[in-house]
Design a protein around this motif. Structure first.
Motif, short mmCIF file in Angstrom:
data_model
loop_
_atom_site.label_atom_id
_atom_site.label_comp_id
_atom_site.label_asym_id
_atom_site.label_seq_id
_atom_site.Cartn_x
_atom_site.Cartn_y
_atom_site.Cartn_z
N UNK A 266 0.81 -1.22 0.00
CA UNK A 266 0.00 0.00 0.00
C UNK A 266 0.83 1.26 0.00
N UNK A 267 1.23 1.71 1.21
CA UNK A 267 1.88 3.01 1.36
C UNK A 267 3.12 3.18 0.48
N UNK A 268 3.84 2.10 0.22
CA UNK A 268 5.08 2.21 -0.58
C UNK A 268 4.80 2.80 -1.96
N UNK A 269 3.57 2.52 -2.51
CA UNK A 269 3.24 3.09 -3.83
C UNK A 269 3.12 4.61 -3.79
N UNK A 270 2.84 5.14 -2.60
CA UNK A 270 2.62 6.58 -2.50
C UNK A 270 3.95 7.34 -2.46
N UNK A 271 5.01 6.69 -1.95
CA UNK A 271 6.31 7.36 -1.95
C UNK A 271 7.11 7.00 -3.21
N UNK A 272 6.82 5.83 -3.79
CA UNK A 272 7.50 5.42 -5.02
C UNK A 272 6.48 4.71 -5.91
N UNK A 273 5.96 5.38 -6.92
CA UNK A 273 4.93 4.75 -7.75
C UNK A 273 5.41 3.49 -8.47
N UNK A 274 6.73 3.31 -8.54
CA UNK A 274 7.29 2.12 -9.20
C UNK A 274 7.58 1.00 -8.18
N UNK A 275 7.16 1.16 -6.93
CA UNK A 275 7.55 0.22 -5.86
C UNK A 275 7.21 -1.23 -6.21
N UNK A 276 6.01 -1.48 -6.70
CA UNK A 276 5.61 -2.88 -6.95
C UNK A 276 6.41 -3.49 -8.09
N UNK A 277 6.64 -2.71 -9.13
CA UNK A 277 7.46 -3.22 -10.25
C UNK A 277 8.87 -3.52 -9.76
N UNK A 278 9.43 -2.61 -8.96
CA UNK A 278 10.79 -2.81 -8.44
C UNK A 278 10.85 -4.09 -7.60
N UNK A 279 9.86 -4.30 -6.75
CA UNK A 279 9.86 -5.48 -5.88
C UNK A 279 9.78 -6.76 -6.71
N UNK A 280 8.91 -6.76 -7.73
CA UNK A 280 8.80 -7.94 -8.61
C UNK A 280 10.14 -8.20 -9.29
N UNK A 281 10.77 -7.13 -9.77
CA UNK A 281 12.07 -7.28 -10.46
C UNK A 281 13.14 -7.81 -9.50
N UNK A 282 13.04 -7.43 -8.21
CA UNK A 282 14.08 -7.82 -7.24
C UNK A 282 13.88 -9.22 -6.66
N UNK A 283 12.66 -9.74 -6.80
CA UNK A 283 12.37 -11.03 -6.14
C UNK A 283 13.29 -12.18 -6.57
N UNK A 284 13.53 -12.39 -7.88
CA UNK A 284 14.36 -13.56 -8.26
C UNK A 284 15.75 -13.53 -7.61
N UNK A 285 16.40 -12.36 -7.61
CA UNK A 285 17.76 -12.28 -7.03
C UNK A 285 17.70 -12.51 -5.51
N UNK A 286 16.64 -12.01 -4.87
CA UNK A 286 16.51 -12.21 -3.42
C UNK A 286 16.25 -13.69 -3.12
N UNK A 287 15.45 -14.35 -3.97
CA UNK A 287 15.22 -15.79 -3.81
C UNK A 287 16.51 -16.56 -3.97
N UNK A 288 17.31 -16.20 -4.99
CA UNK A 288 18.59 -16.88 -5.20
C UNK A 288 19.48 -16.72 -3.97
#
Ligand code: SIN
Length: 303
Positions: A266-288
């Motif tokens: 929720x709130x993260x989108x209000x400070x960074x409108x790209x927050x969800x895209x960034x998190x999706x992009x970061x997930x594979x490396x964090x999983x690795x």
């Protein structure tokens, strides 16, 4: 199914990342910034049977590591959402969407859900019994297990779509409300909505918010949300969608380990409108980095 995909109440999501209601409009506004089809889904702005102007301003107050809101469910009403907002969304988003519904009586919740049930693109009904910013509705249902259960029964009678109850943290025992909803037929639960809070203006010595109190969200609430997702997912066997202060790929993984099948942001989108895209992009490396092969395998892994 890809390594990020999860199953939410029988519907496959490409990934568990879901912008939360109230932080992503009706979606098409964000489609001007990036291709929102990268999302698992999103939950659209809380919708009521009739149009609502919302609460007087100021409606927002800043807090350390978070914010207070007292929007008061401003929305154009379900008929305009169906005739004007959803057709615009359909042009830019090609996945099932989560419809967030609020109301002031069980009948009103049911009527709104019945209308949204006709909409092909609506994949889930997220029934919000937890808005802290209105009188006589919202949270007053979610603080009483039997009242929450009565909303579940009324909604389940008018729809075959999965019904997810959005719960309030402003209770002593959230698991008791969760169990009552499950027993009444809920298909899933989402939590937490905001924590009731307030701020005073030191110069005027008056509340900053016109409505005096509002809902606290943002990173400050993450440990509270995580604790409640853990408790609720241990108490029920239906899927739990975790939310509250999530702002990184590691927060998503922590929520899933606590028991969340998917995660709203929720709130993260209000400070960074790209927050969800960034998190999706970061997930594979964090999983690795953490030795996780597939996200679906870690749900509840912290129990
Ligand atoms: C609001 O519109 O006041 C926020 C919605 C919610 O907290 O459920």
């Amino acid at each position: 199914m890809g390594r990020l995909s999860v199953d939410l109440c029988g519907v496959t999501l490409d990934n568990p990342v879901i912008p939360a209601s109230g932080a992503f409009g009706y979606g098409y506004e964000f489609a001007e910034l990036y291709d929102i089809n990268c999302l698992g889904t999103f939950s659209f702005k809380g919708t009521t049977l009739l149009p609502r102007f919302g609460n007087p301003t100021p409606r927002i107050a800043e807090t350390p590591a978070g914010m207070l809101n007292s929007v008061g469910l401003q929305n154009p009403g379900v008929e305009k959402v169906i005739s004007e907002e959803l057709p615009k969304l359909k042009k830019v988003f090609h996945k099932p969407v989560m419809a967030n519904v609020s109301g002031f009586s069980a009948e009103e919740y049911a009527k709104t859900c019945e209308l949204l049930d006709q909409e092909e693109q609506v994949g889930w009904l997220e029934v919000n019994v937890s808005c802290p910013n209105v009188h006589g509705g919202g949270m007053s249902f979610g603080t009483d297990p039997q009242a929450a259960a009565s909303v579940v029964r009324a909604v389940k009678a008018v729809t075959k779509k999965p019904v997810i109850l959005k719960l309030t943290p402003n209770v002593t025992d959230i698991a008791a409300v969760a169990v009552a909803c499950e027993e009444a037929g809920a298909d899933g639960l989402s939590l937490i909505n905001t924590l009731l809070g307030m701020r005073l203006d030191l110069r005027t010595r008056k509340p900053i918010l016109a409505n005096v109190m509002g809902g606290l969200s943002g990173p400050a609430v993450f440990p509270v949300a995580l604790r409640m997702v853990y408790q609720v997912s241990k108490a029920v066997s239906i899927p739990v969608v975790g939310m509250g202060g999530v702002s990184s790929a590691s927060d998503v993984i922590e929520m899933m380990l606590a028991g969340a099948t998917a995660v709203e942001i929720g709130a993260a989108n209000l400070t960074d409108p790209f927050a969800c895209k960034r998190i999706i992009d970061e997930l594979p490396a964090e999983m690795d980095r953490l030795g996780i092969d597939r996200l679906s395998e870690i749900i509840g892994g912290g129990h």
